[in-house]
Design a protein around this motif. Structure first.
Motif, PDB file in Angstrom:
ATOM      1  N   ALA A  63       8.228  60.143  -0.462  1.00 29.35           N
ATOM      2  CA  ALA A  63       9.190  59.794  -1.513  1.00 29.35           C
ATOM      3  C   ALA A  63       9.892  61.015  -2.097  1.00 29.35           C
ATOM      4  N   TYR A  64       9.411  62.217  -1.782  1.00 32.83           N
ATOM      5  CA  TYR A  64       9.937  63.433  -2.405  1.00 32.83           C
ATOM      6  C   TYR A  64      10.746  64.317  -1.463  1.00 32.83           C
ATOM      7  N   SER A  65      10.926  63.925  -0.221  1.00 30.80           N
ATOM      8  CA  SER A  65      11.723  64.681   0.751  1.00 30.80           C
ATOM      9  C   SER A  65      11.278  66.135   0.877  1.00 30.80           C
ATOM     10  N   VAL A  66       9.976  66.356   0.939  1.00 32.12           N
ATOM     11  CA  VAL A  66       9.476  67.734   1.011  1.00 32.12           C
ATOM     12  C   VAL A  66       9.874  68.413   2.317  1.00 32.12           C
ATOM     13  N   GLY A  67       9.949  67.656   3.401  1.00 26.76           N
ATOM     14  CA  GLY A  67      10.390  68.238   4.669  1.00 26.76           C
ATOM     15  C   GLY A  67      11.825  68.711   4.594  1.00 26.76           C
ATOM     16  N   ARG A  68      12.680  67.877   4.008  1.00 26.80           N
ATOM     17  CA  ARG A  68      14.090  68.245   3.840  1.00 26.80           C
ATOM     18  C   ARG A  68      14.228  69.470   2.936  1.00 26.80           C
ATOM     19  N   ARG A  69      13.436  69.512   1.884  1.00 26.33           N
ATOM     20  CA  ARG A  69      13.477  70.663   0.968  1.00 26.33           C
ATOM     21  C   ARG A  69      13.042  71.952   1.684  1.00 26.33           C
ATOM     22  N   VAL A  71      13.272  72.581   4.926  1.00 26.12           N
ATOM     23  CA  VAL A  71      14.363  72.965   5.839  1.00 26.12           C
ATOM     24  C   VAL A  71      15.464  73.660   5.046  1.00 26.12           C
ATOM     25  N   HIS A  72      15.791  73.135   3.878  1.00 22.49           N
ATOM     26  CA  HIS A  72      16.798  73.758   3.017  1.00 22.49           C
ATOM     27  C   HIS A  72      16.426  75.214   2.721  1.00 22.49           C
ATOM     28  N   GLU A  73      15.177  75.455   2.351  1.00 22.65           N
ATOM     29  CA  GLU A  73      14.708  76.820   2.067  1.00 22.65           C
ATOM     30  C   GLU A  73      14.772  77.687   3.316  1.00 22.65           C
ATOM     31  N   SER A  74      14.404  77.132   4.447  1.00 26.23           N
ATOM     32  CA  SER A  74      14.411  77.880   5.701  1.00 26.23           C
ATOM     33  C   SER A  74      15.834  78.271   6.108  1.00 26.23           C
ATOM     34  N   ILE A  75      16.762  77.346   5.958  1.00 25.70           N
ATOM     35  CA  ILE A  75      18.167  77.657   6.263  1.00 25.70           C
ATOM     36  C   ILE A  75      18.679  78.738   5.312  1.00 25.70           C
ATOM     37  N   GLY A  76      18.268  78.669   4.053  1.00 26.56           N
ATOM     38  CA  GLY A  76      18.631  79.718   3.095  1.00 26.56           C
ATOM     39  C   GLY A  76      18.126  81.086   3.529  1.00 26.56           C
ATOM     40  N   ARG A  77      16.891  81.132   4.057  1.00 28.08           N
ATOM     41  CA  ARG A  77      16.371  82.414   4.569  1.00 28.08           C
ATOM     42  C   ARG A  77      17.185  82.905   5.765  1.00 28.08           C
ATOM     43  N   CYS A  78      17.627  81.972   6.597  1.00 30.37           N
ATOM     44  CA  CYS A  78      18.455  82.354   7.749  1.00 30.37           C
ATOM     45  C   CYS A  78      19.766  82.988   7.280  1.00 30.37           C
ATOM     46  N   PHE A  79      20.387  82.393   6.266  1.00 31.98           N
ATOM     47  CA  PHE A  79      21.606  82.981   5.706  1.00 31.98           C
ATOM     48  C   PHE A  79      21.326  84.359   5.117  1.00 31.98           C
ATOM     49  N   ALA A  80      20.234  84.477   4.367  1.00 32.81           N
ATOM     50  CA  ALA A  80      19.894  85.752   3.730  1.00 32.81           C
ATOM     51  C   ALA A  80      19.656  86.845   4.766  1.00 32.81           C
ATOM     52  N   LYS A  81      19.098  86.471   5.914  1.00 29.31           N
ATOM     53  CA  LYS A  81      18.832  87.449   6.980  1.00 29.31           C
ATOM     54  C   LYS A  81      20.031  87.593   7.923  1.00 29.31           C
ATOM     55  N   GLN A  82      21.088  86.838   7.648  1.00 27.62           N
ATOM     56  CA  GLN A  82      22.313  86.847   8.455  1.00 27.62           C
ATOM     57  C   GLN A  82      22.052  86.468   9.917  1.00 27.62           C
ATOM     58  N   LEU A  83      21.192  85.462  10.109  1.00 24.26           N
ATOM     59  CA  LEU A  83      20.960  84.950  11.460  1.00 24.26           C
ATOM     60  C   LEU A  83      22.163  84.116  11.888  1.00 24.26           C
ATOM     61  N   ALA A  95      16.280  62.208  11.258  1.00 25.43           N
ATOM     62  CA  ALA A  95      16.159  63.118  10.108  1.00 25.43           C
ATOM     63  C   ALA A  95      17.067  64.336  10.255  1.00 25.43           C
ATOM     64  N   GLN A  96      17.422  64.691  11.481  1.00 29.92           N
ATOM     65  CA  GLN A  96      18.274  65.862  11.703  1.00 29.92           C
ATOM     66  C   GLN A  96      19.739  65.589  11.405  1.00 29.92           C
ATOM     67  N   GLU A  97      20.130  64.338  11.354  1.00 27.53           N
ATOM     68  CA  GLU A  97      21.535  64.006  11.105  1.00 27.53           C
ATOM     69  C   GLU A  97      22.036  64.589   9.795  1.00 27.53           C
ATOM     70  N   TYR A  98      21.145  64.706   8.828  1.00 30.74           N
ATOM     71  CA  TYR A  98      21.514  65.268   7.530  1.00 30.74           C
ATOM     72  C   TYR A  98      21.960  66.723   7.675  1.00 30.74           C
ATOM     73  N   TRP A  99      21.361  67.447   8.601  1.00 31.01           N
ATOM     74  CA  TRP A  99      21.579  68.891   8.717  1.00 31.01           C
ATOM     75  C   TRP A  99      22.471  69.307   9.859  1.00 31.01           C
ATOM     76  N   GLN A 100      22.449  68.588  10.929  1.00 31.31           N
ATOM     77  CA  GLN A 100      22.993  69.096  12.183  1.00 31.31           C
ATOM     78  C   GLN A 100      24.353  68.501  12.511  1.00 31.31           C
ATOM     79  N   PRO A 101      25.423  69.269  12.304  1.00 29.46           N
ATOM     80  CA  PRO A 101      26.751  68.732  12.587  1.00 29.46           C
ATOM     81  C   PRO A 101      27.064  68.661  14.074  1.00 29.46           C
ATOM     82  N   GLN A 102      26.326  69.386  14.893  1.00 32.82           N
ATOM     83  CA  GLN A 102      26.571  69.334  16.333  1.00 32.82           C
ATOM     84  C   GLN A 102      25.242  69.338  17.073  1.00 32.82           C
ATOM     85  N   VAL A 103      25.272  68.779  18.274  1.00 31.16           N
ATOM     86  CA  VAL A 103      24.083  68.727  19.111  1.00 31.16           C
ATOM     87  C   VAL A 103      24.349  69.597  20.330  1.00 31.16           C
TER      88      VAL A 103
END
Length: 142
Positions: A63-69, A71-83, A95-103
């Motif tokens: 009910a709390y979307s902890v997995g989505r949260r 992933v959000h933090e992980s993507i933020g780390r990727c941006f911070a590290k300029q990956l 579940a990936q549809e929320y995040w992934q604009p392309q396959v």
């Protein structure tokens, strides 16, 4: 402490050992009230993060979307590290549809040594399996 892989596991521990020695493996946790609520296991290589597995206790945290949260933090780390990319590895899920604009399509690469077990896998995968598949298609086609 290391747990032995399950028999027939598609990811041999030796591969993880090599990735760990090179500093590629990543294990992240999202904590709620001091308790681990979600985890993400993956590796970072060539300016990309590959997310192998994300998990949480669905009875306790769905009910709390902890997995989505997480992933959000992980993507933020990727941006911070300029990956260059955050890559969901494995089969595409809703579940990936929320995040992934392309396959992106991927392929398999097998690397074998000369030991008998590796050679047996090669024989089964590339010699025996295609013959059995063709025979089954012919048999089912009748």
């Amino acid at each position: 402490n290391r747990t032995a892989p399950a028999p027939g596991s598609p990811c041999p521990a030796a591969g993880f050992d090599a990735a760990a020695q090179r500093g590629w493996l990543r294990l992240s946790f999202l904590r709620v009230g001091g308790e681990r609520a979600a985890f993400e296991f993956g590796f970072e290589y060539d300016q990309r993060f590959y997310s192998i597995k994300i998990g949480f206790d669905p009875e306790k945290y769905s009910a709390y979307s902890v997995g989505r949260r997480l992933v959000h933090e992980s993507i933020g780390r990727c941006f911070a590290k300029q990956l260059r990319a955050y890559d969901f590895v494995g089969a595409y899920t809703a579940a990936q549809e929320y995040w992934q604009p392309q396959v992106s399509s991927v392929g398999w690469v097998y690397v074998y040594n000369r030991q008998w077990l590796a050679q047996a896998h090669h024989f089964g995968e590339f010699k025996l399996k295609p013959v059995v598949k063709r025979a089954l298609r012919r048999f089912r086609g009748r």
